[in-house]
Motif scaffolding. Structure first.
Motif, PDB file in Angstrom:
ATOM      1  N   ALA A 145       0.749  -1.528  -0.060  1.00 49.38           N
ATOM      2  CA  ALA A 145       0.304  -0.205  -0.167  1.00 49.38           C
ATOM      3  C   ALA A 145       1.033   1.803  -0.109  1.00 49.38           C
ATOM      4  O   ALA A 145       0.530   1.822  -0.934  1.00 49.38           O
ATOM      5  CB  ALA A 145      -0.742   0.048   0.798  1.00 49.38           C
ATOM      6  N   CYS A 146       1.404   1.055   0.838  1.00 53.37           N
ATOM      7  CA  CYS A 146       3.050   1.976   1.104  1.00 53.37           C
ATOM      8  C   CYS A 146       3.652   2.603  -0.626  1.00 53.37           C
ATOM      9  O   CYS A 146       3.775   3.979  -0.815  1.00 53.37           O
ATOM     10  CB  CYS A 146       3.974   2.201   1.489  1.00 53.37           C
ATOM     11  SG  CYS A 146       3.406   2.302   3.763  1.00 53.37           S
ATOM     12  N   GLN A 147       3.976   1.510  -1.007  1.00 57.71           N
ATOM     13  CA  GLN A 147       4.355   1.382  -2.491  1.00 57.71           C
ATOM     14  C   GLN A 147       3.387   1.827  -3.772  1.00 57.71           C
ATOM     15  O   GLN A 147       3.464   2.860  -4.099  1.00 57.71           O
ATOM     16  CB  GLN A 147       5.586   0.037  -3.225  1.00 57.71           C
ATOM     17  CG  GLN A 147       6.110  -0.456  -2.555  1.00 57.71           C
ATOM     18  CD  GLN A 147       6.584  -2.000  -2.117  1.00 57.71           C
ATOM     19  OE1 GLN A 147       5.733  -2.658  -2.470  1.00 57.71           O
ATOM     20  NE2 GLN A 147       7.626  -1.772  -1.871  1.00 57.71           N
ATOM     21  N   LEU A 148       2.103   1.695  -3.454  1.00 55.16           N
ATOM     22  CA  LEU A 148       1.368   2.331  -4.461  1.00 55.16           C
ATOM     23  C   LEU A 148       1.164   3.555  -4.314  1.00 55.16           C
ATOM     24  O   LEU A 148       0.774   4.471  -5.308  1.00 55.16           O
ATOM     25  CB  LEU A 148       0.089   1.422  -4.459  1.00 55.16           C
ATOM     26  CG  LEU A 148      -0.030  -0.117  -4.869  1.00 55.16           C
ATOM     27  CD1 LEU A 148      -1.168  -0.653  -4.965  1.00 55.16           C
ATOM     28  CD2 LEU A 148       0.937   0.421  -5.831  1.00 55.16           C
ATOM     29  N   ALA A 149       0.751   4.202  -2.769  1.00 60.31           N
ATOM     30  CA  ALA A 149       1.046   5.533  -2.528  1.00 60.31           C
ATOM     31  C   ALA A 149       1.799   5.903  -3.372  1.00 60.31           C
ATOM     32  O   ALA A 149       1.359   7.634  -3.716  1.00 60.31           O
ATOM     33  CB  ALA A 149       0.194   5.704  -1.114  1.00 60.31           C
ATOM     34  N   LEU A 150       3.127   5.971  -3.303  1.00 57.44           N
ATOM     35  CA  LEU A 150       4.574   6.245  -3.251  1.00 57.44           C
ATOM     36  C   LEU A 150       4.330   6.432  -4.907  1.00 57.44           C
ATOM     37  O   LEU A 150       4.574   7.602  -5.288  1.00 57.44           O
ATOM     38  CB  LEU A 150       5.965   5.969  -2.879  1.00 57.44           C
ATOM     39  CG  LEU A 150       6.088   6.117  -2.062  1.00 57.44           C
ATOM     40  CD1 LEU A 150       7.203   5.110  -1.594  1.00 57.44           C
ATOM     41  CD2 LEU A 150       7.238   7.494  -2.118  1.00 57.44           C
ATOM     42  N   GLU A 151       4.470   5.977  -5.612  1.00 60.93           N
ATOM     43  CA  GLU A 151       4.294   5.589  -7.023  1.00 60.93           C
ATOM     44  C   GLU A 151       2.523   6.054  -7.933  1.00 60.93           C
ATOM     45  O   GLU A 151       2.987   7.012  -9.099  1.00 60.93           O
ATOM     46  CB  GLU A 151       3.825   4.240  -7.924  1.00 60.93           C
ATOM     47  CG  GLU A 151       4.798   3.293  -7.739  1.00 60.93           C
ATOM     48  CD  GLU A 151       4.364   1.610  -7.651  1.00 60.93           C
ATOM     49  OE1 GLU A 151       3.351   1.382  -8.209  1.00 60.93           O
ATOM     50  OE2 GLU A 151       5.272   0.928  -7.159  1.00 60.93           O
ATOM     51  N   ALA A 152       1.676   6.910  -6.469  1.00 55.22           N
ATOM     52  CA  ALA A 152       0.469   7.334  -7.354  1.00 55.22           C
ATOM     53  C   ALA A 152       0.960   8.839  -7.264  1.00 55.22           C
ATOM     54  O   ALA A 152       0.056   9.783  -7.322  1.00 55.22           O
ATOM     55  CB  ALA A 152      -0.673   7.177  -6.105  1.00 55.22           C
ATOM     56  N   GLY A 153       2.626   9.764  -6.277  1.00 56.25           N
ATOM     57  CA  GLY A 153       2.300  11.072  -6.256  1.00 56.25           C
ATOM     58  C   GLY A 153       2.068  10.966  -5.137  1.00 56.25           C
ATOM     59  O   GLY A 153       2.041  12.598  -4.426  1.00 56.25           O
ATOM     60  N   ALA A 154       1.812  10.655  -3.979  1.00 58.50           N
ATOM     61  CA  ALA A 154       0.537  11.224  -2.393  1.00 58.50           C
ATOM     62  C   ALA A 154       1.476  11.738  -1.945  1.00 58.50           C
ATOM     63  O   ALA A 154       2.808  11.111  -2.155  1.00 58.50           O
ATOM     64  CB  ALA A 154       0.075  10.235  -2.100  1.00 58.50           C
TER      65      ALA A 154
END
Length: 227
Positions: A145-154
């Motif tokens: 989840a953290c990696q996805l949030a990072l990739e999404a630019g959050a």
């Protein structure tokens, strides 16, 4: 840490469904008095809070897809657009937990990115905090989840809504900080009621604390300093 220093980490929060307009007025007055970083409130109260806090330096934060995260992306985007028009400058959105657990990782990332794109194109630019609901996730899922949030630019990852069990723990905050490094903020939220808890979470890597007990935390800090 002084009470003034602690206040700058706190999102002064009122998200219960029975929260009244008078309580929002009181929340905003306290936020100005104590110098909290933000108020975190339900979307219907954003226009009121924005008018009360204009020019104060206290940000208006609201929630998107709250508390389940299971809205369609188009609905989350519409919520975000309206919240920004109403004066919000920080958006705490709930990740789609069911999609994450189903392995629909691209859909989760795109869901976050859609809200991030709206927030980051606003003038002034708004921040997005992604609520992971850590109590429902395995360690591997928290990392993903953290990696996805990072990739999404959050801008932040956040532990919990406070509505679905569990809450912020030192272990979860430390894990989130290890995954995101210095590339994102980490907001600890859920069950933070004492100064000792708050300082332990900050020491573990939190850069924001979401709590409805902000005034009590500061009173705790002031009392201990006086002692």
């Amino acid at each position: 840490m002084t009470s003034h220093e602690l206040a700058r980490y706190i999102d002064h929060t009122a998200l219960k469904p029975e929260t009244t307009e008078d309580q929002i007025r009181g929340l905003c007055a306290e936020a100005q008095r104590y110098g909290f970083a933000a108020v975190c409130i339900n979307p219907c109260y954003v226009p009121l809070a924005a008018s009360l806090l204009e020019g104060s330096g206290v940000a208006v934060c609201t929630v998107i897809g709250f508390p389940l995260g299971a809205n369609q992306t188009i609905t989350k985007v519409a919520e975000a657009v309206q919240a920004l028009r109403d004066g919000a400058r920080e958006l705490d959105m709930v990740l789609n937990i069911g999609w994450l657990k189903s392995g629909q990782l691209e859909a989760v990332r795109d869901d976050i990115r859609a809200v991030v794109d709206v927030a980051h194109s606003a003038q002034p630019r708004a921040r997005v905090k992604v609520i992971l609901e850590t109590a429902l996730l395995t360690e591997a899922e928290k990392i993903t989840a953290c990696q996805l949030a990072l990739e999404a630019g959050a801008d932040f990852v956040k532990t919990s809504t406070g509505f679905l069990g569990g809450g912020a723990t030192v272990e979860d905050v430390a894990l989130l900080r290890r995954v995101v490094g210095d590339r994102m903020g980490v907001k600890a939220s859920g069950g933070i009621r004492t100064r000792a808890q708050a300082e332990a979470l900050l020491a573990a890597g939190a850069t924001r604390l979401g709590t409805s007990s902000g005034v009590a935390l500061l009173s705790d800090a002031a009392a201990e300093a006086a002692y």
